[in-house]
Design an enzyme around this catalytic site. Structure first.
Site, PDB file in Angstrom:
ATOM      1  N   ASP A 113       0.799  -1.227   0.000  1.00 24.36           N
ATOM      2  CA  ASP A 113       0.000   0.000   0.000  1.00 24.36           C
ATOM      3  C   ASP A 113       0.833   1.279   0.000  1.00 24.36           C
ATOM      4  OD1 ASP A 113      -2.642  -0.975  -0.167  1.00 24.36           O
ATOM      5  OD2 ASP A 113      -2.560  -1.603   1.926  1.00 24.36           O
ATOM      6  N   ASP A 173      -7.055  -3.807  -5.232  1.00 27.73           N
ATOM      7  CA  ASP A 173      -6.727  -2.490  -4.694  1.00 27.73           C
ATOM      8  C   ASP A 173      -5.406  -1.944  -5.231  1.00 27.73           C
ATOM      9  OD1 ASP A 173      -8.171  -4.320  -3.001  1.00 27.73           O
ATOM     10  OD2 ASP A 173      -8.152  -2.846  -1.383  1.00 27.73           O
TER      11      ASP A 173
END
Length: 396
Positions: A113, A173
């Site tokens: 991330d 994602d």
């Protein structure tokens, strides 16, 4: 070869073609309400960060340790870009110092991330101010993201110990994380970052999107061969359903990658994913947290997924030619969803620690942030409004 998927016809009963666009005045009024809430939260958070989601509609305060901390700094930069007020820049720059410290010391960064963290905090800071600190932090973060690269399977491993067989997977994602790598190539002149980004994007499009254009949340690769194994969920209702935020990550991730690669051949994949999403919206056009649900199921909405999808449709509008199929429908859909968020998912009151966008879902299965605000919902709502106000240069 680019993945071919089913493209559902859009259900025109949604009346998207009859939706007037969001006017600049509408967007300005809504954005200025966001600025007021950000100002209140600056005093509340000070030099720390909000946790990912509210608890009883108030953000807990944390150190810079979560995967979501970049969204708050991105909101500060949006406010600075809109107002020119130095107080937003000053706090954002202190945040950049924190992000530089975090990446130099590799604090809670053993995951994929890095884009969520550093595109919105440091790429944006460098873009808006030319800050060398922000530039250094962004490149170090891109280098850290490359440590998740699995050459055999051609993907960036999402979580868990690197090369651990049970964690040999990626998630949809990550389409929003890899723009950090494209930017790193632009900044440094080194094409390697962008090459990895494009390879991961191609792997994602090949495997994490189903034949009907819905998306798995996560896809497992075979650790011995590097080939595809199976799709599953961690956030969606079940392995066969379509988690709304995951679908939205695809709707936004495809145009962000097309922005850098100019591969408009992916437009049909975008159409498939977007049509699937739009055809499953409830009456007020704000999705439930999983697209398997209907109005009869009485499940929570995920306003954050709606805001992400709006940003994706607005970004793809820039990429598609003027005569592209369904272009006017997507414009109407984006306006319809955003107007629903403005009118029904925000508050007229402004209290320290409160969210901007209400009725989101972080993680239904674990009971985190269910029917609460979440910080990425706040950010993407503001980004969508900014896109209505000006010809905005994305931070991604």
């Amino acid at each position: 070869m680019i993945r071919q998927v089913n493209i559902e016809p859009i259900d025109l009963r949604q009346d998207f073609l009859e939706t007037p666009p969001i006017t600049r005045d509408e967007a300005i009024a809504a954005f200025e309400a966001c600025v007021k809430q950000v100002e209140a939260n600056m005093d509340y958070f000070q030099d720390k960060f909000p946790w990912s989601a509210t608890k009883e509609l108030k953000y807990p305060i944390i150190e810079n340790i979560e995967w979501t901390d970049g969204f708050w700094t991105g909101m500060l930069w949006l406010c600075y870009e809109y107002t020119g007020d130095e107080k937003f820049r000053a706090l954002a720059e202190r945040n950049v110092d924190s992000f530089l410290h975090r990446v130099e010391n590799k604090i809670e960064l053993d995951h994929h991330d890095l884009g969520f963290l550093y595109s919105l905090s440091c790429v944006s800071g460098y873009q808006l101010t030319g800050s060398e600190k922000a530039k250094r932090a962004a490149i170090l973060a891109a280098d850290q993201l490359l440590t998740r690269w699995q050459e055999k399977g051609q993907f960036l491993q999402a979580w868990g110990p690197f090369n651990s067989p049970e964690h040999y997977r990626f998630i949809i994602d990550c389409m929003l994380n890899i723009p950090l790598l494209y930017r790193a190539s632009q900044i440094t002149g080194d094409p390697h970052y962008a090459e990895i980004a494009q390879k991961h994007f191609e792997t994602s499009c090949k495997y994490v999107i189903r034949d009907d254009a819905s998306a798995f949340h996560t896809f497992y690769m075979n650790p011995e061969t590097g080939g595809p194994d199976h799709g599953a969920t961690r956030q969606g209702y079940n392995d066969d359903s379509a988690w709304a935020r995951g679908q939205a990550w695809g709707i936004y991730g495809i145009p962000l990658n097309v922005r850098y690669t100019h591969q408009l051949e992916y437009a049909d994949l975008y159409r498939g994913m977007t049509n699937y999403f739009l055809n499953r919206l409830p009456e007020d056009h704000v999705c439930y947290w999983d697209l398997i649900f209907t109005d009869a199921d009485k499940q929570p909405r995920d306003s954050s997924a709606a805001a992400i999808a709006v940003c994706g449709m607005m970004e793809m509008d820039r990429q598609l030619p003027k005569d592209a199929a369904d272009k006017a429908v997507y414009r109407g859909a984006a306006a319809n969803i955003l107007r629903a968020l403005i009118k029904g998912y925000t508050s007229e009151t402004c209290e320290p620690g409160s969210p901007i966008l209400y009725h989101g879902v972080y993680s239904w299965h674990s009971g985190k942030g269910v029917d609460e605000g979440n910080i990425w919902g706040d950010y993407f709502y503001m980004e969508a409004l900014m896109r209505c106000i000006k010809d905005w240069h994305p931070y991604w």
